[in-house]
Design a protein around this motif. Sequence first.
Motif, PDB file in Angstrom:
ATOM      1  N   GLU A 287     -11.820   7.209  -0.937  1.00 31.44           N
ATOM      2  CA  GLU A 287     -10.681   7.671  -1.755  1.00 31.44           C
ATOM      3  C   GLU A 287     -10.768   7.141  -3.189  1.00 31.44           C
ATOM      4  O   GLU A 287      -9.893   7.407  -4.007  1.00 31.44           O
ATOM      5  CB  GLU A 287      -9.351   7.192  -1.139  1.00 31.44           C
ATOM      6  CG  GLU A 287      -8.945   7.890   0.127  1.00 31.44           C
ATOM      7  CD  GLU A 287      -8.254   9.246  -0.109  1.00 31.44           C
ATOM      8  OE1 GLU A 287      -8.053   9.617  -1.285  1.00 31.44           O
ATOM      9  OE2 GLU A 287      -7.945   9.918   0.880  1.00 31.44           O
ATOM     10  N   LEU A 289     -10.472   4.014  -4.036  1.00 32.25           N
ATOM     11  CA  LEU A 289      -9.389   3.040  -4.222  1.00 32.25           C
ATOM     12  C   LEU A 289      -9.840   1.585  -4.093  1.00 32.25           C
ATOM     13  O   LEU A 289      -9.035   0.675  -4.246  1.00 32.25           O
ATOM     14  CB  LEU A 289      -8.290   3.286  -3.182  1.00 32.25           C
ATOM     15  CG  LEU A 289      -7.511   4.585  -3.312  1.00 32.25           C
ATOM     16  CD1 LEU A 289      -6.513   4.715  -2.178  1.00 32.25           C
ATOM     17  CD2 LEU A 289      -6.794   4.636  -4.650  1.00 32.25           C
ATOM     18  N   LYS A 325       6.764   4.138   0.757  1.00 31.09           N
ATOM     19  CA  LYS A 325       6.179   5.457   1.057  1.00 31.09           C
ATOM     20  C   LYS A 325       5.636   5.475   2.503  1.00 31.09           C
ATOM     21  O   LYS A 325       5.845   6.443   3.245  1.00 31.09           O
ATOM     22  CB  LYS A 325       5.062   5.724   0.041  1.00 31.09           C
ATOM     23  CG  LYS A 325       4.254   6.950   0.297  1.00 31.09           C
ATOM     24  CD  LYS A 325       4.864   8.182  -0.338  1.00 31.09           C
ATOM     25  CE  LYS A 325       3.873   9.321  -0.250  1.00 31.09           C
ATOM     26  NZ  LYS A 325       4.456  10.608  -0.243  1.00 31.09           N
ATOM     27  N   SER A 386      -4.765   7.953   3.264  1.00 31.97           N
ATOM     28  CA  SER A 386      -4.406   9.052   2.357  1.00 31.97           C
ATOM     29  C   SER A 386      -2.952   8.925   1.901  1.00 31.97           C
ATOM     30  O   SER A 386      -2.612   9.278   0.770  1.00 31.97           O
ATOM     31  CB  SER A 386      -4.697  10.412   2.983  1.00 31.97           C
ATOM     32  OG  SER A 386      -3.836  10.630   4.052  1.00 31.97           O
ATOM     33  N   THR A 387      -2.091   8.372   2.748  1.00 37.49           N
ATOM     34  CA  THR A 387      -0.694   8.163   2.331  1.00 37.49           C
ATOM     35  C   THR A 387      -0.631   7.107   1.216  1.00 37.49           C
ATOM     36  O   THR A 387       0.132   7.252   0.250  1.00 37.49           O
ATOM     37  CB  THR A 387       0.171   7.730   3.545  1.00 37.49           C
ATOM     38  OG1 THR A 387      -0.018   8.688   4.582  1.00 37.49           O
ATOM     39  CG2 THR A 387       1.633   7.647   3.185  1.00 37.49           C
ATOM     40  N   ALA A 389      -3.061   6.515  -0.866  1.00 34.01           N
ATOM     41  CA  ALA A 389      -3.634   7.174  -2.052  1.00 34.01           C
ATOM     42  C   ALA A 389      -2.563   8.031  -2.737  1.00 34.01           C
ATOM     43  O   ALA A 389      -2.402   7.974  -3.971  1.00 34.01           O
ATOM     44  CB  ALA A 389      -4.833   8.025  -1.646  1.00 34.01           C
ATOM     45  N   ASP A 390      -1.805   8.799  -1.950  1.00 33.95           N
ATOM     46  CA  ASP A 390      -0.735   9.634  -2.523  1.00 33.95           C
ATOM     47  C   ASP A 390       0.314   8.771  -3.228  1.00 33.95           C
ATOM     48  O   ASP A 390       0.790   9.110  -4.309  1.00 33.95           O
ATOM     49  CB  ASP A 390      -0.025  10.444  -1.419  1.00 33.95           C
ATOM     50  CG  ASP A 390      -0.914  11.570  -0.903  1.00 33.95           C
ATOM     51  OD1 ASP A 390      -1.945  11.844  -1.556  1.00 33.95           O
ATOM     52  OD2 ASP A 390      -0.587  12.151   0.150  1.00 33.95           O
ATOM     53  N   LEU A 392      -0.049   5.883  -4.583  1.00 37.30           N
ATOM     54  CA  LEU A 392      -0.561   5.328  -5.846  1.00 37.30           C
ATOM     55  C   LEU A 392      -0.644   6.411  -6.917  1.00 37.30           C
ATOM     56  O   LEU A 392      -0.361   6.152  -8.091  1.00 37.30           O
ATOM     57  CB  LEU A 392      -1.926   4.669  -5.614  1.00 37.30           C
ATOM     58  CG  LEU A 392      -1.872   3.385  -4.765  1.00 37.30           C
ATOM     59  CD1 LEU A 392      -3.273   2.907  -4.408  1.00 37.30           C
ATOM     60  CD2 LEU A 392      -1.102   2.288  -5.480  1.00 37.30           C
ATOM     61  N   LYS A 393      -1.016   7.624  -6.492  1.00 40.67           N
ATOM     62  CA  LYS A 393      -1.090   8.734  -7.463  1.00 40.67           C
ATOM     63  C   LYS A 393       0.309   9.019  -8.020  1.00 40.67           C
ATOM     64  O   LYS A 393       0.491   9.167  -9.233  1.00 40.67           O
ATOM     65  CB  LYS A 393      -1.617   9.999  -6.766  1.00 40.67           C
ATOM     66  CG  LYS A 393      -3.096  10.245  -7.066  1.00 40.67           C
ATOM     67  CD  LYS A 393      -3.563  11.525  -6.392  1.00 40.67           C
ATOM     68  CE  LYS A 393      -4.841  11.234  -5.607  1.00 40.67           C
ATOM     69  NZ  LYS A 393      -4.952  11.975  -4.369  1.00 40.67           N
ATOM     70  N   SER A 394       1.292   9.070  -7.130  1.00 44.28           N
ATOM     71  CA  SER A 394       2.660   9.412  -7.581  1.00 44.28           C
ATOM     72  C   SER A 394       3.200   8.325  -8.506  1.00 44.28           C
ATOM     73  O   SER A 394       4.023   8.575  -9.380  1.00 44.28           O
ATOM     74  CB  SER A 394       3.593   9.638  -6.396  1.00 44.28           C
ATOM     75  OG  SER A 394       3.849   8.425  -5.748  1.00 44.28           O
ATOM     76  N   ASN A 396       1.348   6.693 -10.677  1.00 43.60           N
ATOM     77  CA  ASN A 396       0.668   6.828 -11.984  1.00 43.60           C
ATOM     78  C   ASN A 396       1.039   8.111 -12.726  1.00 43.60           C
ATOM     79  O   ASN A 396       0.793   8.224 -13.908  1.00 43.60           O
ATOM     80  CB  ASN A 396      -0.858   6.773 -11.792  1.00 43.60           C
ATOM     81  CG  ASN A 396      -1.274   5.396 -11.323  1.00 43.60           C
ATOM     82  OD1 ASN A 396      -0.623   4.420 -11.689  1.00 43.60           O
ATOM     83  ND2 ASN A 396      -2.319   5.310 -10.507  1.00 43.60           N
ATOM     84  N   SER A 397       1.614   9.086 -11.969  1.00 43.52           N
ATOM     85  CA  SER A 397       1.860  10.370 -12.669  1.00 43.52           C
ATOM     86  C   SER A 397       3.245  10.386 -13.320  1.00 43.52           C
ATOM     87  O   SER A 397       4.099   9.584 -13.046  1.00 43.52           O
ATOM     88  CB  SER A 397       1.729  11.521 -11.672  1.00 43.52           C
ATOM     89  OG  SER A 397       2.673  11.333 -10.628  1.00 43.52           O
TER      90      SER A 397
END
Length: 397
Positions: A287, A289, A325, A386-387, A389-390, A392-394, A396-397
């Motif tokens: 991923e 990460l 999360k 993957s949860t 990863a999601d 962490l993405k949310s 940063n966005s």
Amino acid sequence: MVKIPLFDMTRQYLKIQREIMEAIDNVLSSGRVILGENVRSLEEELSEFIGVKYGIGVANGSDALLIALRALGVKEEDYVITTPYTFFATASCIVRLGATPIFVDIDPDTYNINLRTVENILEGKIRVKVNDKTVSPKKIKAIIPVHLFGQTVDLEKLENLKRKYGLKILEDAAQSIGSMWIYDDGSMRKSGSVGDASIVSFFPTKNLGAYGDGGMIFTDNEEIADTCRMLRTHGAKQKYFHEVVGYNSRLDELQAAILRIKFKYLDEYTRKRIEIARNYSKLFETEGLSKIVRLPNFFDDQRHVYHQYVVEFENETVREHVRGKLLKEGIGCAVYYPLPLHLQRCFRNLGYKEGDLPNSERASKTTLALPIFPELEFEEQKMVVSTIADALKSLNS
Ligand SMILES: Cc1ncc(COP(=O)(O)O)c(C=O)c1O
């Protein structure tokens, strides 16, 4: 709804149900439910496994620490070095004997007590003040290292400390049964085999877990073993004749029978845990990460048995966001431990304050334990990663 639990006892139970039921039935049919054949046999089997002469089954890991520390001669006026980044029982046993804990910060790479700092304290190079009093190294009677999350401290260094400074060592191996350290000469030692005494816990979530409470003390020293046996039965060597005031703390015969079944599978369970840990690390890498999420180290000179798979985030805000999360998605996770022991209210009198032991304080804010147990499926691990990863993405966005 929980989709992926942090720990699941029932999946394992269903696989060994028939054997467990038979073992329980054998105990009940025998009519011997206190300190019977199963406790005795388990003591022999586990002491042989760990590589020491004696095992003494007691009611739980907390009592094991208390009884063993008392058998090592720790009493009022003594000081005992330990880590603040552990379960409460590691330090409460010291205070329950009227002695005083000295908390030494952890090595941030392993979360285990920093043995170099311990040596500097024993050498008098670092001066320790507890409760406003400077502690003379001569008053330090013992050390309780914890092999946290299933990873041993450097056992060779520990043995050298024991030899050089003559202090007593009680290994808290509650989380680390089966873990090993490879010495410089290539020989191997298991956690629990180096101290004057050591303990394990059979709390249900442990790598060798009962279906209730249980614990065991290990030692190579006959006198210590005899004292522990006496202390677990109200301080009596002979029934109704009490040498000292002891405890009622026996390993339950039914739990011992259950543990003997589970012990047959311990190596297999441990191999599964190691495989799961490696899978997690690969998944984090895939991923992209592995630089953002700090993963447990795989050292060549040891066998980590992954009681927990613990990752670390940049700071508390990120950790809490990821934790929230995961829980929202029904994925179990936990913080071990949210408040290091030197900052606990019940130890206020020792005079520690925030900032004194920064590595432990930081770890308590940034680490997160992910689901791990031998029956965890690869697909479930993928979902955990993957949860994260999601999450962490949310962020940063
Ligand atoms: C490091 C450590 N020490 C001691 C204990 C105490 O064991 P028990 O819960 O069996 O009393 C535990 C387990 O909870 C532990 O994780």
